[in-house]
Write an enzyme that holds these catalytic residues in place. Structure first.
Site, short mmCIF file in Angstrom:
data_model
loop_
_atom_site.label_atom_id
_atom_site.label_comp_id
_atom_site.label_asym_id
_atom_site.label_seq_id
_atom_site.Cartn_x
_atom_site.Cartn_y
_atom_site.Cartn_z
N LYS A 186 -2.66 44.04 13.70
CA LYS A 186 -2.13 43.79 15.05
C LYS A 186 -0.73 43.21 14.88
CE LYS A 186 -1.46 41.47 18.95
NZ LYS A 186 -0.01 41.30 18.84
N GLU A 262 -1.25 31.30 7.82
CA GLU A 262 0.11 30.92 7.41
C GLU A 262 0.84 30.57 8.69
OE1 GLU A 262 1.33 30.69 4.48
OE2 GLU A 262 -0.12 31.78 3.25
N CYS A 297 9.74 30.90 8.74
CA CYS A 297 8.77 29.80 8.79
C CYS A 297 9.16 28.67 7.85
CB CYS A 297 7.39 30.32 8.45
SG CYS A 297 7.39 31.23 6.91
N GLU A 395 9.17 22.63 15.54
CA GLU A 395 9.69 23.87 14.96
C GLU A 395 10.48 24.62 16.03
OE1 GLU A 395 6.97 27.12 13.99
OE2 GLU A 395 8.12 27.44 12.17
P1 NAD Z 1 2.81 33.63 17.47
O1 NAD Z 1 1.82 32.68 16.91
O2 NAD Z 1 3.21 33.50 18.87
O3 NAD Z 1 2.30 35.14 17.30
C1 NAD Z 1 1.86 35.64 16.06
C2 NAD Z 1 0.86 36.74 16.33
O4 NAD Z 1 -0.26 36.20 17.00
C3 NAD Z 1 1.40 37.88 17.20
O5 NAD Z 1 0.90 39.11 16.74
C4 NAD Z 1 0.83 37.55 18.56
O6 NAD Z 1 0.63 38.66 19.39
C5 NAD Z 1 -0.51 36.93 18.19
N1 NAD Z 1 -1.00 36.01 19.22
C6 NAD Z 1 -0.26 35.25 20.08
N2 NAD Z 1 -1.08 34.56 20.91
C7 NAD Z 1 -2.35 34.89 20.58
C8 NAD Z 1 -3.62 34.51 21.07
N3 NAD Z 1 -3.75 33.65 22.07
N4 NAD Z 1 -4.72 35.04 20.48
C9 NAD Z 1 -4.60 35.91 19.46
N5 NAD Z 1 -3.42 36.32 18.97
C10 NAD Z 1 -2.30 35.81 19.50
O7 NAD Z 1 4.05 33.54 16.47
P2 NAD Z 1 5.43 34.33 16.57
O8 NAD Z 1 6.21 33.75 17.69
O9 NAD Z 1 5.19 35.80 16.52
O10 NAD Z 1 6.08 33.93 15.17
C11 NAD Z 1 6.71 32.72 14.96
C12 NAD Z 1 5.76 31.76 14.26
O11 NAD Z 1 5.26 32.33 13.07
C13 NAD Z 1 6.47 30.51 13.84
O12 NAD Z 1 5.68 29.40 14.15
C14 NAD Z 1 6.59 30.66 12.32
O13 NAD Z 1 6.70 29.47 11.61
C15 NAD Z 1 5.37 31.42 11.99
N6 NAD Z 1 5.51 32.11 10.70
C16 NAD Z 1 4.85 31.60 9.61
C17 NAD Z 1 4.99 32.19 8.37
C18 NAD Z 1 4.28 31.64 7.16
O14 NAD Z 1 4.13 32.36 6.19
N7 NAD Z 1 3.83 30.40 7.17
C19 NAD Z 1 5.77 33.34 8.25
C20 NAD Z 1 6.43 33.84 9.37
C21 NAD Z 1 6.27 33.21 10.60
#
Ligand code: NAD
Length: 492
Positions: A186, A262, A297, A395
């Site tokens: 997804k 992650e 991240c 963040e």
């Molecule tokens: P997000 O958590 O909003 O979304 C990530 C994924 O989760 C997307 O596919 C989204 O559609 C899905 N999602 C969102 N809400 C959901 C819900 N209620 N139920 C199920 N799925 C849901 O994150 P983002 O804005 O896409 O990315 C930024 C975040 O990702 C930052 O916090 C960043 O630090 C983190 N990140 C972490 C790493 C790591 O390896 N630690 C790497 C890249 C990004």
């Protein structure tokens, strides 16, 4: 190297297909949503909004592929298919790079040199691991033998963010597929196009239908349906800490699937006055926060500088920030593109506004419109940042650096560890003892010494505390996608 004109021409020649890929076919859904590019401010494609029905179909298809084909194929055949997929990523590199650039705004020069070749290399790494990681035969009493095998777990749900659309997907798919699992992927709603194209390339590479299904849609609907699905065995997630917590809840409310997270970070970069080369440290400090528009991240978004050099070092960092070329990401000389979308740009602008109240805005801070898109934010630096302020703790996930100062090593460690996150940290010093001492004391999955954000595909990556658990990359990532199964035979 292509010029901006050539990249724009190549982009104009692309066709964008936003339909989900289930069981080897593009499918039509009742609902779709527009995929707006932060580069052009126009819609690239109508993207499938997969509901419960489509997620059920995808999981059933992945279950059938797991039971009947992928997990039963010889290791050599699976290895060949993953190598082929890696080759196809490289032979379609320009298209995949453009899809990520148009979807989320990263500079084309980074997409072509980092994201796409990196994804292909990681896939090759896991393809090679298939016949090189074995089980164990522990010591038992005479007349007995215990075989401990690593077995695939079944259907993996992979939910990924938009900051490295193709690469984050590959970090999950590589080890999950290599271990013999099938995957329902997804992608983030902001950046579905490269994952959808990848599913087509996987079929061309010889992965059986259903081995990789891609369901698109919003997090609250499609993502939740994946997280709650009773026939998904493992859920691997990269994204925000808040959503990571939802996945733990989804697991408890459904089938207790394994969950690996992650999540976010607020990584500190500690610069001591005994750093050998402050110019170099400043260049790295700027890169550590401004690369990929700060949408990383492990971005070093908190810069902790020893008081005696704080003023000098801040100036050096600002000089580096001034060298960044903010612009249209299809221009190969651009080093910073737009943020992923208007929501995220508005969110970052709010942090800058709150930072301006609590701290001193030393550089940047403006939202800018380029080629009709208002998703650009200047590289921004704050000084005199109070410890309790939002920009010192939350963040931001944008190009915003908070500079704080410290007087002693103990104070530096205390400020650095005062965070709910524990993903990464950097330390600059020429004192070997201090390098070891401080690295040991920092709560972070990776501590980079005299460099920033050190990363390698054979080195585990992941965090402590609310940055998550489980490791991506390296052979350790295979642990998340395999179970240890014992067959104990008493033969006498
Ligand atoms: P997000 O958590 O909003 O979304 C990530 C994924 O989760 C997307 O596919 C989204 O559609 C899905 N999602 C969102 N809400 C959901 C819900 N209620 N139920 C199920 N799925 C849901 O994150 P983002 O804005 O896409 O990315 C930024 C975040 O990702 C930052 O916090 C960043 O630090 C983190 N990140 C972490 C790493 C790591 O390896 N630690 C790497 C890249 C990004």
């Amino acid at each position: 190297m292509k010029t901006r004109d050539e990249w724009e021409k190549a982009a104009a020649g692309l066709s964008f297909d936003g339909r989900a890929v289930i069981n080897g076919k593009r499918i039509d859904t009742e609902k779709t949503s527009e995929d707006i590019s932060p580069v052009t401010a126009k819609s690239l494609a109508d993207v499938s909004e997969c509901g419960q029905r489509e997620v059920d179909q995808a999981v059933a298809s992945s279950r059938a592929a797991f039971d009947n084909s992928w997990s039963r194929m010889s290791p050599g055949s699976r290895k060949g298919a993953l190598h082929k997929l890696s080759e196809l990523i490289l032979s379609n590199a320009d298209e995949l790079a453009l899809l990520d650039v148009l979807d989320m705004g990263k500079p084309i020069s980074d997409a072509t040199t980092i994201d796409i070749p990196g994804s292909a290399a990681i896939l090759n790494f896991y393809a090679e691991a298939i016949d090189k990681v074995s089980g164990e035969i522990p010591v038992t009493d005479p007349g007995n033998v215990a075989l401990v095998k690593r077995v695939p777990l079944g259907v993996v749900g992979a939910v990924v963010p938009w900051n490295y659309p193709l690469e984050m997907a590959i970090w999950k798919l590589g080890p999950a597929l290599a271990a013999g699992n099938t995957v329902v992927l997804k992608p983030a709603e902001q950046s579905p196009l490269s994952s959808l194209r990848l599913a087509e390339l996987a079929l061309e590479a010889g992965l059986p239908e259903g081995t990789l299904n891609v369901v698109t849609g919003q997090g609250e609907t499609t993502g939740a349906a994946v997280g709650l699905h009773p026939d998904i065995d493992v859920l691997t997630f990269t994204g925000s800490t808040q959503v990571g917590k939802y996945f733990m809840k989804y697991s408890g409310e459904s089938n207790m699937k394994q969950v690996w997270l992650e999540c976010g970070g607020k990584s500190p970069n500690l610069v001591f006055a005994d750093t050998a080369n402050l110019e170099e440290a400043a260049e790295f400090a700027a890169r550590a926060i401004f690369f990929n528009q700060g949408e990383v991240c492990s971005a070093n978004s908190r810069l902790l500088v020893e008081k005696s050099i704080a003023e000098q070092f801040t100036e050096l960092v600002i000089n580096q920030a001034k060298k960044i070329k903010l612009g249209n990401p299809l221009d190969p000389t651009t080093t910073m593109g737009p943020l992923v979308d208007r929501n995220q740009t508005g969110r970052v602008a709010e942090f800058i506004s709150s930072g301006s109240d609590s701290s001193k805005l030393a550089h940047g801070g403006s939202r800018i419109t380029i080629d009709g898109s208002d998703c650009y934010i200047e590289p921004t630096v704050f000084t005199d940042v109070p410890l309790q302020s939002s920009i010192a703790n939350d963040e931001i996930f944008g190009p915003v650096l908070s500079i704080l100062s410290f007087e002693t090593e103990a104070e530096a460690i205390s400020i650095a560890n005062n965070s709910i996150y524990g993903l990464a940290a950097s330390v600059w010093t020429s004192n070997l003892g201090r390098a070891h001492r401080v690295s040991d004391a920092l709560h972070a999955g990776t501590v980079s010494v005299n460099t920033v954000d050190a990363l390698g595909m054979n080195i585990p990556f992941g965090g402590f505390k609310q940055s998550g658990f489980g490791r991506d990359l390296s052979l350790h990532a295979l642990d998340k996608f395999t179970g240890l199964k014992t067959t104990w035979i008493r033969y006498e």
